[in-house]
Design a protein around this motif. Structure first.
Motif, PDB file in Angstrom:
ATOM      1  N   GLN A   1       7.780  67.133  -6.126  1.00  0.00           N
ATOM      2  CA  GLN A   1       6.883  67.953  -6.927  1.00  0.00           C
ATOM      3  C   GLN A   1       7.634  68.363  -8.178  1.00  0.00           C
ATOM      4  O   GLN A   1       8.522  69.214  -8.124  1.00  0.00           O
ATOM      5  N   GLU A   2       7.292  67.707  -9.301  1.00  0.00           N
ATOM      6  CA  GLU A   2       7.934  67.972 -10.589  1.00  0.00           C
ATOM      7  C   GLU A   2       9.450  67.801 -10.512  1.00  0.00           C
ATOM      8  O   GLU A   2      10.221  68.682 -10.893  1.00  0.00           O
ATOM      9  N   ARG A   3       9.892  66.658  -9.984  1.00  0.00           N
ATOM     10  CA  ARG A   3      11.300  66.268  -9.872  1.00  0.00           C
ATOM     11  C   ARG A   3      12.130  67.195  -8.993  1.00  0.00           C
ATOM     12  O   ARG A   3      13.351  67.243  -9.094  1.00  0.00           O
ATOM     13  N   SER A   4      11.472  67.961  -8.124  1.00  0.00           N
ATOM     14  CA  SER A   4      12.203  68.781  -7.160  1.00  0.00           C
ATOM     15  C   SER A   4      11.458  68.730  -5.830  1.00  0.00           C
ATOM     16  O   SER A   4      10.281  68.382  -5.772  1.00  0.00           O
ATOM     17  N   ALA A   5      12.178  69.083  -4.782  1.00  0.00           N
ATOM     18  CA  ALA A   5      11.586  69.061  -3.441  1.00  0.00           C
ATOM     19  C   ALA A   5      12.348  70.034  -2.556  1.00  0.00           C
ATOM     20  O   ALA A   5      13.374  70.601  -2.951  1.00  0.00           O
ATOM     21  N   ARG A   6      11.805  70.235  -1.368  1.00  0.00           N
ATOM     22  CA  ARG A   6      12.459  71.101  -0.376  1.00  0.00           C
ATOM     23  C   ARG A   6      12.565  70.268   0.893  1.00  0.00           C
ATOM     24  O   ARG A   6      11.571  69.769   1.415  1.00  0.00           O
ATOM     25  N   VAL A   7      13.816  70.109   1.394  1.00  0.00           N
ATOM     26  CA  VAL A   7      14.041  69.242   2.558  1.00  0.00           C
ATOM     27  C   VAL A   7      14.951  69.943   3.567  1.00  0.00           C
ATOM     28  O   VAL A   7      15.679  70.885   3.230  1.00  0.00           O
ATOM     29  N   MET A   8      14.912  69.447   4.792  1.00  0.00           N
ATOM     30  CA  MET A   8      15.800  69.920   5.847  1.00  0.00           C
ATOM     31  C   MET A   8      17.079  69.082   5.777  1.00  0.00           C
ATOM     32  O   MET A   8      17.031  67.853   5.827  1.00  0.00           O
ATOM     33  N   TYR A   9      18.206  69.749   5.612  1.00  0.00           N
ATOM     34  CA  TYR A   9      19.492  69.064   5.568  1.00  0.00           C
ATOM     35  C   TYR A   9      20.510  69.914   6.318  1.00  0.00           C
ATOM     36  O   TYR A   9      20.666  71.090   6.041  1.00  0.00           O
ATOM     37  N   ARG A  10      21.156  69.340   7.300  1.00  0.00           N
ATOM     38  CA  ARG A  10      22.163  70.012   8.133  1.00  0.00           C
ATOM     39  C   ARG A  10      21.624  71.291   8.766  1.00  0.00           C
ATOM     40  O   ARG A  10      22.286  72.325   8.815  1.00  0.00           O
ATOM     41  N   GLY A  11      20.393  71.258   9.218  1.00  0.00           N
ATOM     42  CA  GLY A  11      19.815  72.370   9.939  1.00  0.00           C
ATOM     43  C   GLY A  11      19.293  73.501   9.084  1.00  0.00           C
ATOM     44  O   GLY A  11      18.976  74.571   9.604  1.00  0.00           O
ATOM     45  N   ALA A  12      19.189  73.300   7.788  1.00  0.00           N
ATOM     46  CA  ALA A  12      18.687  74.352   6.896  1.00  0.00           C
ATOM     47  C   ALA A  12      17.821  73.727   5.815  1.00  0.00           C
ATOM     48  O   ALA A  12      17.934  72.541   5.513  1.00  0.00           O
ATOM     49  N   MET A  13      16.957  74.548   5.239  1.00  0.00           N
ATOM     50  CA  MET A  13      16.105  74.082   4.146  1.00  0.00           C
ATOM     51  C   MET A  13      16.890  74.174   2.831  1.00  0.00           C
ATOM     52  O   MET A  13      17.491  75.210   2.528  1.00  0.00           O
TER      53      MET A  13
END
Length: 139
Positions: free
Chosen positions: A97-109
């Motif tokens: 979304q507009e060259r950014s995102a929110r993902v799960m990485y190493r157990g955290a957002m």
């Protein structure tokens, strides 16, 4: 005690201190003190010994400063894999979304941002840099 012995004892102390400091500058001054010991062995008086030690120490320090060992190299810690173990790891981004995102990485957002010049397509990306709590990813 002879003058040359005192110069060598001083040089030895500086070499030992240099081992604790991790720089080569005390070693250069120790080389100057060794030159003072050599001058003392030639039976030159104390002012001549001191002058020889000072000149050799200053020249050795200046040569060290101009060499690659005397230059301090700054690196960007945010993009250095030796500092941050996350650099080079992969992360899957399902949508942008507009060259950014929110993902799960190493157990955290985490907030993820695309590096310049990378197309915004879903997929697996490599972490190039970390700025605060934001992962900068590339192809």
């Amino acid at each position: 005690m002879a003058d040359w012995i005192m110069w060598l004892i001083g040089a030895g102390v500086l070499v030992i201190l240099e081992l604790f400091s991790g720089t080569f500058y005390l070693l250069m001054i120790a080389i100057g003190m060794a030159a003072g010991a050599a001058t003392a062995l030639m039976r030159i008086d104390l002012p001549g010994q001191t002058l020889a030690a000072a000149v050799v120490g200053v020249i050795a320090t200046m040569l060290l400063r101009r060499s690659r060992f005397g230059k301090f190299q700054r690196t960007n810690a945010a993009a250095d894999p030796n500092v941050n173990i996350d650099i080079g790891q992969s992360v899957h981004v399902p949508e942008w979304q507009e060259r950014s995102a929110r993902v799960m990485y190493r157990g955290a957002m985490w907030d993820v941002e695309l590096a310049p010049g990378v197309p915004a397509q879903p997929g697996t990306f490599r972490i190039c840099e970390i700025r605060g709590s934001r992962l900068i990813v590339g192809a």
